[in-house]
Design a protein around this motif. Structure first.
Motif, mmCIF file in Angstrom:
data_model
loop_
_atom_site.group_PDB
_atom_site.id
_atom_site.type_symbol
_atom_site.label_atom_id
_atom_site.label_comp_id
_atom_site.label_asym_id
_atom_site.label_seq_id
_atom_site.Cartn_x
_atom_site.Cartn_y
_atom_site.Cartn_z
ATOM 1 N N SER A 1 0.037 -10.171 19.616
ATOM 2 C CA SER A 1 1.474 -10.458 19.700
ATOM 3 C C SER A 1 1.733 -11.945 19.505
ATOM 4 C CB SER A 1 2.019 -10.038 21.068
ATOM 5 O OG SER A 1 2.001 -8.657 21.207
ATOM 6 N N PHE B 1 -0.124 -14.110 17.840
ATOM 7 C CA PHE B 1 -0.318 -14.511 16.447
ATOM 8 C C PHE B 1 0.878 -14.051 15.600
ATOM 9 C CE2 PHE B 1 -4.361 -16.582 15.596
ATOM 10 C CZ PHE B 1 -4.935 -16.542 16.850
ATOM 11 N N HIS B 2 1.430 -12.902 15.954
ATOM 12 C CA HIS B 2 2.658 -12.442 15.286
ATOM 13 C C HIS B 2 3.787 -13.447 15.537
ATOM 14 C CE1 HIS B 2 6.068 -9.867 14.302
ATOM 15 N NE2 HIS B 2 6.522 -10.023 15.523
ATOM 16 N N ARG C 1 3.405 -16.538 16.318
ATOM 17 C CA ARG C 1 3.103 -17.808 15.662
ATOM 18 C C ARG C 1 3.738 -17.834 14.272
ATOM 19 N NH1 ARG C 1 -2.817 -20.228 13.759
ATOM 20 N NH2 ARG C 1 -1.889 -21.685 12.281
ATOM 21 N N VAL C 2 3.631 -16.720 13.564
ATOM 22 C CA VAL C 2 4.213 -16.639 12.224
ATOM 23 C C VAL C 2 5.738 -16.641 12.318
ATOM 24 C CG1 VAL C 2 4.364 -15.255 10.126
ATOM 25 C CG2 VAL C 2 2.214 -15.359 11.400
ATOM 26 N N HIS D 1 -3.140 -3.416 16.961
ATOM 27 C CA HIS D 1 -2.047 -3.561 17.912
ATOM 28 C C HIS D 1 -0.795 -2.883 17.348
ATOM 29 C CE1 HIS D 1 1.282 -6.103 19.709
ATOM 30 N NE2 HIS D 1 0.651 -5.689 20.767
ATOM 31 N N HIS E 1 -0.198 -4.111 13.639
ATOM 32 C CA HIS E 1 -0.932 -5.368 13.440
ATOM 33 C C HIS E 1 -2.429 -5.081 13.377
ATOM 34 C CE1 HIS E 1 2.634 -7.444 15.550
ATOM 35 N NE2 HIS E 1 2.683 -7.742 14.278
ATOM 36 N N GLN F 1 -5.812 -7.508 13.062
ATOM 37 C CA GLN F 1 -6.157 -8.928 13.066
ATOM 38 C C GLN F 1 -7.667 -9.127 13.097
ATOM 39 O OE1 GLN F 1 -4.551 -10.988 16.433
ATOM 40 N NE2 GLN F 1 -5.538 -12.930 15.945
ATOM 41 N N MET G 1 -4.280 -11.724 9.562
ATOM 42 C CA MET G 1 -3.599 -10.620 10.241
ATOM 43 C C MET G 1 -2.745 -9.858 9.222
ATOM 44 S SD MET G 1 -1.240 -10.575 13.658
ATOM 45 C CE MET G 1 0.034 -11.646 13.053
ATOM 46 N N GLU H 1 0.417 -7.437 8.911
ATOM 47 C CA GLU H 1 1.593 -7.021 9.673
ATOM 48 C C GLU H 1 2.396 -6.048 8.824
ATOM 49 O OE1 GLU H 1 3.751 -9.961 12.217
ATOM 50 O OE2 GLU H 1 3.159 -11.268 10.591
ATOM 51 N N PHE I 1 -4.200 -17.463 8.253
ATOM 52 C CA PHE I 1 -4.013 -18.646 9.103
ATOM 53 C C PHE I 1 -4.902 -19.761 8.575
ATOM 54 C CE2 PHE I 1 -3.091 -14.924 11.701
ATOM 55 C CZ PHE I 1 -1.818 -15.225 12.131
ATOM 56 N N VAL J 1 0.461 -21.142 7.519
ATOM 57 C CA VAL J 1 0.109 -19.728 7.403
ATOM 58 C C VAL J 1 0.593 -19.257 6.036
ATOM 59 C CG1 VAL J 1 0.323 -17.428 8.386
ATOM 60 C CG2 VAL J 1 0.470 -19.427 9.891
ATOM 61 N N ARG K 1 4.332 -20.827 5.660
ATOM 62 C CA ARG K 1 5.171 -21.170 6.804
ATOM 63 C C ARG K 1 4.328 -21.682 7.960
ATOM 64 N NH1 ARG K 1 8.950 -16.640 7.988
ATOM 65 N NH2 ARG K 1 9.214 -17.636 9.993
#
Lengths: 205, 413
Positions: free
Chosen positions: A69, A71-72, A74-75, B80, B109, B111, B117, B119, B144, B150, B198
């Motif tokens: 969550s 890392f999500h 973070r983006v 996740h 997710h 990772q 990762m 998404e 990353f 990123v 970003r």
């Protein structure tokens, strides 16, 4: 004017792309240790300052397995890698049970400065409590009580307040609970007592 | 007789003394050497045992190891699932009230350590006809690169402004509906397919975040009205191919000068082409020219204790096609902005919200000014009941002019 701006953008587009590729090419170091330890106090601050930018604050305990969550986020929220690691460390600390009230969380050892043991009262408050309770004690987040209020939270007995700090507390109507020991299981009862004394001396009338 | 008794007593005494003296006699040298050797052996055994025993520090380490023994080690690969869902009830002036399933949007997710990762958000909705519609809201692979960068590749939510990329999930949006112009057919782009870089970085005490992207860009819809073609809308919902081969470049820069306040500026520029006709036969399109496509936006968000104020402005401008294409026409501009205030009562689960939106479209029937007021009950921070009333002001008789009562239950999981 808009055309002029876009003309400039188009002019530098190729140079910007080249610069970008150069920067990308020079970045080849990845974390050897995973997840790297961050700083608990900075993580607490980053947690309180960033989550509410978009949505209601969630309980830190909601994200017990929240590495992905974060890392999500973070983006999404434009967090730096260091901020992400700090928040991970904060959440690990919050979600690690304190055993017999003594030090038990080896995971956060890197996050807590050795000198923290020497910090009492003000230092403990600033490093562990201020992110949510704010520097002036009036509460920095929704549902966080105002310590300066007449007949407010600080009118309770010291023993009750200390017990709430040690064991965690969620007041009626509040959506976010204060985690046990402010989320930092490395703080001893004496540390928390010192923080409480600082809070009462600074914010109660 | 007495003499005999005395003699016996003396003999007994002498014998007893002799025996006890013999018993207390000093040991011999050999015996002492033997004892010493035994003691030496015992001492060596003790030394060996002492070497094998743990120090206090080692005991502490062992204690910590034991304490951690029950904890799960962090896996390199993580899976996740999160997301959100909402159900509701809508009653507008022009239609009878009806219950509806708004959205079920699971987010997946995958990772690998702190390197990459995947998404993906799916969006399931139930249409008016009862059929389930499925959309891929976004799917990105996030690399990353370092602490400040990123690289995001795939179909991503548009980083123009804040609503689409951060505020649209129903458990985050404080009202049951999106502000006019920020939905799937408005002035603000929804998603795009391409590459995006970003991240965030500090500038002293000020924090900043950024997003820049290169994408396929949108496609345009024309309509035939009053004997001529004109632009009907911009479809900016992440096309998997780029019909005109012209890319769009854009991004957003966000500045957080102090905790709780963020100011953002957005822009995008490129080319777009008419690819379909609203309620018409798109196969008649021929020789459509590439039109200028420019977007600018600004947004702010301020959280002060229990009070939240946010606002956003987006303008999309499409240029004219003066060529010989079938749908050649003048350009058009879509513009929208909203401001929203929310207050959460102290030590309470109630929250009040008010929002004003002004959406200007090239078509009068789409223009809309909206006041929306609502009350939310926060069962938890991510499970919210919403009640809102929308005062809509648009062209008489149009959908944009119908007031509506909305109820919604949203859950972020």
């Amino acid at each position: 004017m808009k055309n002029l701006i876009w003309k400039c953008v188009n002019t530098v587009r190729k140079k910007a792309a080249l610069l970008l590729l150069t920067v990308l090419a020079t970045q080849s170091l990845y974390a050897l240790d995973y997840p790297e330890a961050g700083d608990f106090a900075k993580g607490s601050k980053a947690w309180s300052e960033n989550c509410a930018r978009c949505h209601n604050m969630r309980n830190p305990t909601d994200l017990k397995d929240g590495l992905t969550s974060l890392f999500h986020m973070r983006v999404r929220a434009g967090l730096t890698g260091q901020e992400t690691r700090d928040i991970v460390t904060f959440l690990k600390g919050v979600n690690t049970r304190s055993r017999n009230g003594s030090v038990s969380n080896a995971e956060v050892k890197a996050s807590v400065n050795e000198s923290q043991d020497k910090l009492l009262g003000k230092g403990i408050y600033e490093n562990n409590c201020m992110a949510c309770h704010s520097a002036d004690g009036r509460g920095g987040l929704p549902s966080v009580p105002d310590f300066t209020r007449k007949n407010g939270r600080l009118t309770k007995k010291d023993s009750e307040l200390l017990s709430n700090i040690i064991n965690g507390y969620q007041s009626s109507g509040s959506l976010m609970a204060m985690p046990p020991r402010g989320g930092n299981s490395q703080l001893s009862d004496a540390d928390l007592n010192a923080a409480l004394k600082y809070i009462k001396a600074s914010f109660s009338e | 007789m007495k003499t005999n008794k005395l003699a016996s007593t003396i003999m007994f005494t002498v014998t007893a003394f002799s025996v006890s003296a013999a018993a207390l006699a000093e040991p011999s040298v050999e015996e002492l050497a033997e004892r010493l050797e035994r003691m030496q052996q015992e001492m060596d055994q003790l030394r060996q045992q002492l070497k094998k025993s743990a120090t206090k520090e080692e005991v502490q380490v062992i204690k910590k190891d034991v304490a951690k023994a029950g904890e799960r080690l962090q896996a390199d690969n993580l899976v996740h699932i999160t997301g959100y869902a909402d159900v509701g009830y809508t009653d507008s002036e022009s239609e009878d009230g009806s219950f509806n399933v708004g959205t079920f949007a699971p987010i997946f997710h995958f990772q690998y350590r702190d390197l990459v990762m995947l998404e993906s958000e799916l969006e399931f909705t139930v249409g008016d006809d009862g059929k389930t519609e499925t959309n891929l809201e976004y799917l990105t692979i996030d690399w990353f690169i370092n602490d400040y960068m990123v690289l995001v590749g795939g179909k991503f939510l548009s980083p123009i402004g804040q609503f689409r990329q951060n505020f649209h999930p129903s458990w985050i949006n404080k009202l049951p509906s999106a502000p006019p112009g920020f939905g799937h057919d408005g002035a603000a782009p929804v998603s795009d397919v391409g590459l995006q870089l970003r991240g965030g970085f500090p500038i002293g005490a000020v924090r900043a975040n950024y997003a820049v992207y290169l994408s396929n860009g949108p496609e345009l819809i024309a309509e035939f009205e009053d004997g001529e073609f004109e632009l009907d809308g911009v479809e900016a919902e992440g096309f998997g191919s780029d019909g005109d081969g012209e890319k769009v470049m854009g991004g957003r820069l966000g500045i957080i000068p102090f905790a709780g306040f963020e100011l953002g500026l957005s822009a995008a520029s490129g080319k777009a082409t008419v690819t379909s006709i609203e309620d018409g036969d798109s196969s008649v399109l021929n020789g459509e020219g590439e039109r200028d496509y420019d977007v600018i936006g600004a947004d702010f968000n301020w959280q002060y204790k229990a009070f939240n104020l946010r606002g956003e402005y987006v303008e999309t401008e499409v240029g004219a096609d003066t060529g010989s294409g079938t749908a050649a026409s003048e350009g058009a501009t879509w513009e929208t902005w909203y401001t929203q205030g929310a207050y959460r009562f102290p030590q309470s689960k109630w929250e009040l919200v008010a929002r004003y939106t002004d959406f200007d479209s090239p078509h009068n029937s789409q223009d809309q000014q909206q006041w929306s007021i609502g009350a939310n009950y926060l069962f938890t921070n991510s499970f919210i009941g919403k009640l809102a009333y929308e005062f809509n002001d648009g062209q008489t008789g149009s959908d944009a002019n119908q007031d509506a009562l909305l109820l919604q239950m949203a859950y972020g999981f």
